[in-house]
Motif scaffolding. Structure first.
Motif, PDB file in Angstrom:
ATOM      1  N   ARG A 179       0.841  -1.205   0.000  1.00  0.00           N
ATOM      2  CA  ARG A 179       0.000   0.000   0.000  1.00  0.00           C
ATOM      3  C   ARG A 179       0.875   1.254   0.000  1.00  0.00           C
ATOM      4  N   PHE A 199      -7.027  -2.030  -2.172  1.00  0.00           N
ATOM      5  CA  PHE A 199      -6.315  -3.097  -1.462  1.00  0.00           C
ATOM      6  C   PHE A 199      -7.292  -3.804  -0.545  1.00  0.00           C
ATOM      7  N   VAL A 229      -6.955   0.602   2.982  1.00  0.00           N
ATOM      8  CA  VAL A 229      -7.008  -0.858   2.869  1.00  0.00           C
ATOM      9  C   VAL A 229      -8.365  -1.344   3.368  1.00  0.00           C
TER      10      VAL A 229
END
Length: 444
Positions: A179, A199, A229
């Motif tokens: 990331r 992600f 994320v």
């Protein structure tokens, strides 16, 4: 002269061989390592290799360079008959042959443990070898380049979607580093916005990182979510056919990069032996690292590292009372293993493996990390520095330490190196495309 055979040249195998070289004279032992690879990989560095922080070759240690007296045989072990002290080895070229030994050391390590989920074997990639980490790095950069040339649509979304399965240390460090790397790439691929990149972390349990406290694990989850994320807890991967991720929650999305970090298992080579195994396929051993069947020592057989079930006699034992498969145990056990082998060869008593837990530390991208020891936790830049300091010094050999620290130093001043070399997997394509070929013969 004792013929010592070490099966596996990973962390435990390398350190065992080095210890034996130092403690045994030339006339006392002949040491041989058998491994398909000519190097050991420092696995805690794989997420940083995937994120472009460390040059792939700097995260490995070449066995032939650092083992002066040990014979390196680049081959697979296909069978071990310890009752007769004979191993069968198969080199990449040539026929199988037998190898007689006096003492065997099983340090074959572990491999990715997967489940028969549709599509995983065909679409996913592990994070267990240096080649996998380098391939993940190249794939991410290549996908950014491909997506930058496309208009909005499903194909572009698929290229910019990264999925990591498994919320242990390997999975968390992998998705955090990637990331962070992806955010860096955005400054070089201006056609792609932060919101375009997705992600996903998929974890079947209700929490991540069981080695740290629940409070620390929650902090890591919140930190990942703040950085974009999607963390799916209590969620199972049910399919990955053709790169379409299907979750137990019913969610479906395309993902060109699916990384599997959901567990490891002992190297299957142990199944081709007559050594005792536990229900998880690990070689059973005593705390002295001697192979044992029902608590009784199997003479002249030793084991350490991920392939072994060694009792954990620390104040905070691992699951089932055994040492967990990590680099911290592998290097400590290997150093003791060499000493114990020498002790037994000289009719002395071996010592038990008892370690003090140094805590758990993880890197979560540049200037971010977490450290936990007991109830004490550190988060953020200080933990990140601790992570780099610990693993930088734990990297075997000063020659390799200097290369790794050099990578970090250069990155600090020059930024990440994001040159993508995925075509090296098929290096002859360019040559074959333009090579002149003989014209076909024409019949009279």
């Amino acid at each position: 002269m004792n013929k010592i055979l070490i099966v596996g040249g990973g962390y435990a195998g390398l350190y065992t061989a080095r210890g034996l070289e130092r403690q045994l004279g030339d006339s006392e032992a002949e040491i041989t390592i058998v491994d398909p690879l000519p190097y050991m990989s420092y696995l805690p560095f794989l997420p940083e290799v995937a994120a472009g922080s460390i040059e792939p070759r700097h995260a490995v240690v070449t066995l032939r360079r650092h083992l002066a007296r040990t014979k390196i045989v680049q081959a697979k072990v296909t069978n071990i008959d310890h009752a007769n002290k004979v191993a069968t080895i198969k080199p990449e070229l040539g026929e199988e042959r037998t190898f007689e030994y006096d003492v065997i050391v099983m340090t074959a390590g572990s491999v990715s443990r997967t489940f028969p989920i549709p599509g995983v074997a065909d679409e996913a990639i592990g994070m267990k070898t240096i080649e996998e980490a380098a391939a993940v790095r190249d794939r991410l950069i290549s996908n950014f380049a491909k997506a930058a040339a496309l208009s909005e649509g499903p194909e572009r979304d698929r290229l910019l979607n990264v999925t990591v399965v498994g919320g242990g240390f390997a999975g968390i460090e992998t998705i955090a580093e990637l990331r962070d790397f992806a955010t860096y790439l955005l400054s070089r691929f201006r056609e792609i916005a932060f919101e375009d990149v997705s992600f996903h972390l998929v974890e079947a349990m209700g929490r991540i990182m069981p080695e740290v406290s629940e409070q620390t694990a929650l902090w890591v989850v919140e930190d990942l979510r703040k950085r974009g994320v999607n963390v799916h807890l209590e969620t199972q991967l049910q399919g990955a056919v053709d790169g379409v991720v299907e979750l137990s929650t019913g969610e479906r999305f395309g993902s060109d990069l699916i990384i599997w970090t959901a567990g490891v298992m002992a190297n299957p080579v142990v199944r081709a032996t007559d050594l005792p195994l536990d229900d998880r396929g690990r070689i059973t051993a005593l705390a002295t690292l001697q192979v044992a069947r029902d608590g009784v020592v199997v003479p002249d057989a030793w084991t350490a590292g991920d392939v072994s079930a060694v009792p954990d006699k620390s104040s905070t034992p691992g699951p089932g009372g055994f040492c967990v498969p990590n680099a911290q145990h592998a290097v400590r056990q290997a150093k003791l293993l060499a000493k114990n082998i020498v002790a037994v060869l000289r009719d002395e008593a071996p010592r038990e493996y008892i370690h003090a837990n140094e805590g758990a530390v993880a890197g979560l991208g540049l200037w971010n990390g977490v450290f936990q020891k007991g109830k004490f936790a550190i988060k953020g830049p200080i933990a990140w520095l601790m992570h780099r300091g610990y693993h930088g010094m734990a990297m075997p050999m000063w020659e390799r330490k200097l290369r790794v620290f050099g990578d970090w130093w250069n990155q600090f001043w020059l930024g990440r190196d994001f040159a993508e070399l995925s075509d090296r997997e098929h290096p002859r394509v360019a040559f074959e495309t333009f090579a002149s070929r003989p014209k076909p013969k024409v019949d009279a």
